[in-house]
Design a protein around this motif. Structure first.
Motif, mmCIF file in Angstrom:
data_model
loop_
_atom_site.group_PDB
_atom_site.id
_atom_site.type_symbol
_atom_site.label_atom_id
_atom_site.label_comp_id
_atom_site.label_asym_id
_atom_site.label_seq_id
_atom_site.Cartn_x
_atom_site.Cartn_y
_atom_site.Cartn_z
ATOM 1 N N GLY A 28 15.405 -10.300 -14.818
ATOM 2 C CA GLY A 28 14.233 -9.759 -14.152
ATOM 3 C C GLY A 28 13.958 -8.331 -14.550
ATOM 4 N N PRO A 29 13.328 -7.574 -13.637
ATOM 5 C CA PRO A 29 13.031 -7.884 -12.228
ATOM 6 C C PRO A 29 11.884 -8.888 -12.082
ATOM 7 N N TYR A 30 11.835 -9.529 -10.899
ATOM 8 C CA TYR A 30 10.784 -10.499 -10.625
ATOM 9 C C TYR A 30 9.860 -10.048 -9.491
ATOM 10 N N LEU A 31 10.176 -8.911 -8.859
ATOM 11 C CA LEU A 31 9.306 -8.357 -7.826
ATOM 12 C C LEU A 31 9.606 -6.874 -7.676
ATOM 13 N N LEU A 32 8.555 -6.063 -7.612
ATOM 14 C CA LEU A 32 8.700 -4.639 -7.316
ATOM 15 C C LEU A 32 8.247 -4.414 -5.883
ATOM 16 N N ALA A 33 9.195 -4.056 -5.032
ATOM 17 C CA ALA A 33 8.904 -3.785 -3.632
ATOM 18 C C ALA A 33 9.031 -2.280 -3.383
ATOM 19 N N HIS A 34 8.581 -1.846 -2.219
ATOM 20 C CA HIS A 34 8.659 -0.435 -1.839
ATOM 21 C C HIS A 34 9.074 -0.341 -0.378
ATOM 22 N N GLN A 35 9.806 0.708 -0.052
ATOM 23 C CA GLN A 35 10.082 0.949 1.360
ATOM 24 C C GLN A 35 8.775 1.291 2.064
ATOM 25 N N ASP A 36 8.569 0.710 3.248
ATOM 26 C CA ASP A 36 7.322 0.903 3.978
ATOM 27 C C ASP A 36 7.612 0.904 5.470
ATOM 28 N N LEU A 37 6.562 0.992 6.250
ATOM 29 C CA LEU A 37 6.647 0.928 7.706
ATOM 30 C C LEU A 37 5.832 -0.251 8.211
ATOM 31 N N LEU A 38 6.359 -0.934 9.211
ATOM 32 C CA LEU A 38 5.612 -1.955 9.928
ATOM 33 C C LEU A 38 5.332 -1.422 11.316
ATOM 34 N N VAL A 39 4.073 -1.493 11.736
ATOM 35 C CA VAL A 39 3.661 -0.979 13.047
ATOM 36 C C VAL A 39 2.752 -2.007 13.722
ATOM 37 N N LYS A 40 2.440 -1.765 14.979
ATOM 38 C CA LYS A 40 1.488 -2.636 15.663
ATOM 39 C C LYS A 40 0.098 -2.483 15.050
ATOM 40 N N SER A 41 -0.692 -3.509 15.160
ATOM 41 C CA SER A 41 -2.011 -3.519 14.526
ATOM 42 C C SER A 41 -2.907 -2.383 14.994
ATOM 43 N N ASP A 42 -2.722 -1.936 16.245
ATOM 44 C CA ASP A 42 -3.563 -0.861 16.768
ATOM 45 C C ASP A 42 -2.900 0.508 16.675
ATOM 46 N N SER A 43 -1.801 0.603 15.945
ATOM 47 C CA SER A 43 -1.078 1.869 15.827
ATOM 48 C C SER A 43 -1.868 2.879 15.001
ATOM 49 N N ASP A 44 -1.733 4.169 15.350
ATOM 50 C CA ASP A 44 -2.389 5.223 14.584
ATOM 51 C C ASP A 44 -1.435 5.885 13.589
ATOM 52 N N LEU B 115 2.803 2.493 2.641
ATOM 53 C CA LEU B 115 3.469 3.618 1.987
ATOM 54 C C LEU B 115 4.372 3.106 0.864
ATOM 55 N N LYS B 116 4.679 3.961 -0.055
ATOM 56 C CA LYS B 116 5.602 3.609 -1.149
ATOM 57 C C LYS B 116 6.700 4.660 -1.171
ATOM 58 N N LEU B 117 7.621 4.522 -0.230
ATOM 59 C CA LEU B 117 8.659 5.532 -0.041
ATOM 60 C C LEU B 117 9.818 5.378 -1.011
ATOM 61 N N SER B 118 9.894 4.235 -1.689
ATOM 62 C CA SER B 118 10.929 4.005 -2.701
ATOM 63 C C SER B 118 10.489 2.852 -3.578
ATOM 64 N N ALA C 189 0.128 -11.745 5.757
ATOM 65 C CA ALA C 189 0.414 -10.361 6.149
ATOM 66 C C ALA C 189 -0.469 -9.369 5.400
ATOM 67 N N ASN C 190 -1.370 -9.891 4.547
ATOM 68 C CA ASN C 190 -2.233 -9.023 3.743
ATOM 69 C C ASN C 190 -1.390 -8.052 2.917
ATOM 70 N N TYR C 191 -0.334 -8.568 2.340
ATOM 71 C CA TYR C 191 0.616 -7.787 1.548
ATOM 72 C C TYR C 191 0.000 -7.428 0.206
ATOM 73 N N LYS C 192 -0.137 -6.141 -0.046
ATOM 74 C CA LYS C 192 -0.710 -5.672 -1.310
ATOM 75 C C LYS C 192 0.419 -5.507 -2.327
ATOM 76 N N ASN C 193 0.811 -6.629 -2.901
ATOM 77 C CA ASN C 193 1.943 -6.617 -3.818
ATOM 78 C C ASN C 193 1.591 -5.993 -5.159
ATOM 79 N N GLU C 194 2.625 -5.485 -5.818
ATOM 80 C CA GLU C 194 2.476 -4.999 -7.183
ATOM 81 C C GLU C 194 2.332 -6.199 -8.123
#
Length: 278
Positions: free
Chosen positions: A121-137, A217-220, A263-268
């Protein structure tokens, strides 16, 4: 996508262009031909959208789809695959012992691991991110100052956020991501952090539909590879060829959509073999 037995026609097509791994008696890790032997593949059992053992005993997730595709290219039908749970601390040892032929389990490629494991591989490039509630600011990592942040015990993800972005975040550690999801759902924590692919897998589950969102976010950079036993160049080359075919045939795109779409994941885009993003 849950595993399905391939049709006879599909198996025939595979047989024309592919050779099974070396002939011989079945040693339990896929060293024999596909004429009745099985191949053991390491995956996670507890990561929705990536590697999950369903209540009925079947398996689903992006890693499962990738592993199944690769195994077919090696000459194995779906009913010849035995998925073995390989938890993070035991992945290297499972390969060394020969418990599995290869591992597809959100296995990030890094220099330390490459000392004892070879990676296709690699077969997927992921990034550290945050998951929050849909109405979170919450829209950036610094917004976590004074907020409750959840991750699993021993995870480096939450420490990265506190060390580099939000030193005043209140870290809540749980034994697993499921507990963090429950805490986020109840409002006990404001955000969950780990790889975006893992977060997307949880958010895509039917019971959580519309409740959560990825901040984006793309923290890593996390380059997911398929681990094989150190020195097993033959298997490594075959897996790399299979991954290239999965991408060119668009089967990779379908697996992403099937497992992360809700999840509307915006993958690389699919990474190129051997191209590690630092």
């Amino acid at each position: 996508m849950k595993l399905r037995k391939v049709t006879a026609a599909t198996a025939a097509v595979l047989a024309l262009g592919l050779t099974a791994t070396a002939c011989g008696s079945d040693d339990g890790n896929g060293s024999g031909s596909s004429g009745g032997d099985k191949i053991k593949i390491g995956i996670k059992y507890d990561q929705p959208g990536l590697g999950l053992k369903e209540p009925d005993g079947s398996f689903s997730g992006f890693d499962v789809d990738v592993a199944t595709y690769v195994a077919k290219q090696l000459g194995y039908d779906a009913n010849q695959i035995e998925f073995v749970e390989t938890k993070t601390p035991d992945r290297e040892n499972a390969l060394k012992r020969g418990d599995v032929k290869f591992i597809a389990a959100t296995y990030s490629i890094n220099d330390e691991r490459k000392k004892s494991v070879d990676f296709a591989g690699p077969y997927l490039l992921a990034h550290q991110d945050l998951l929050v509630k849909s109405d979170s600011d919450i829209s950036k990592a610094t917004d976590l100052n004074g907020k409750n942040l959840c991750s699993v015990t021993g995870s480096t993800s939450a420490q990265n956020v506190r060390n580099d972005f939000a030193p005043k975040a209140n870290l809540k550690e749980n034994s697993g991501y499921s507990e963090c999801i429950s805490a986020l759902q109840s409002g006990a924590v404001d955000a969950l952090t780990t790889d975006d692919s893992i977060l997307a897998g949880f958010a895509a589950q039917k019971q959580y539909k519309g409740q959560f969102k990825l901040v984006g976010l793309k923290l890593s950079n996390e380059n997911y590879g398929i681990g094989v036993k150190k020195g097993d160049t033959e298997t490594l080359n075959k897996i790399n060829a299979a991954l290239e075919k999965m991408v060119s045939s668009k089967a990779w795109d379908k697996a992403v959509a099937d497992n992360f779409g809700p999840a509307n994941y915006k993958n690389e885009p699919a990474p190129k073999i051997g191209q590690i993003v630092k």
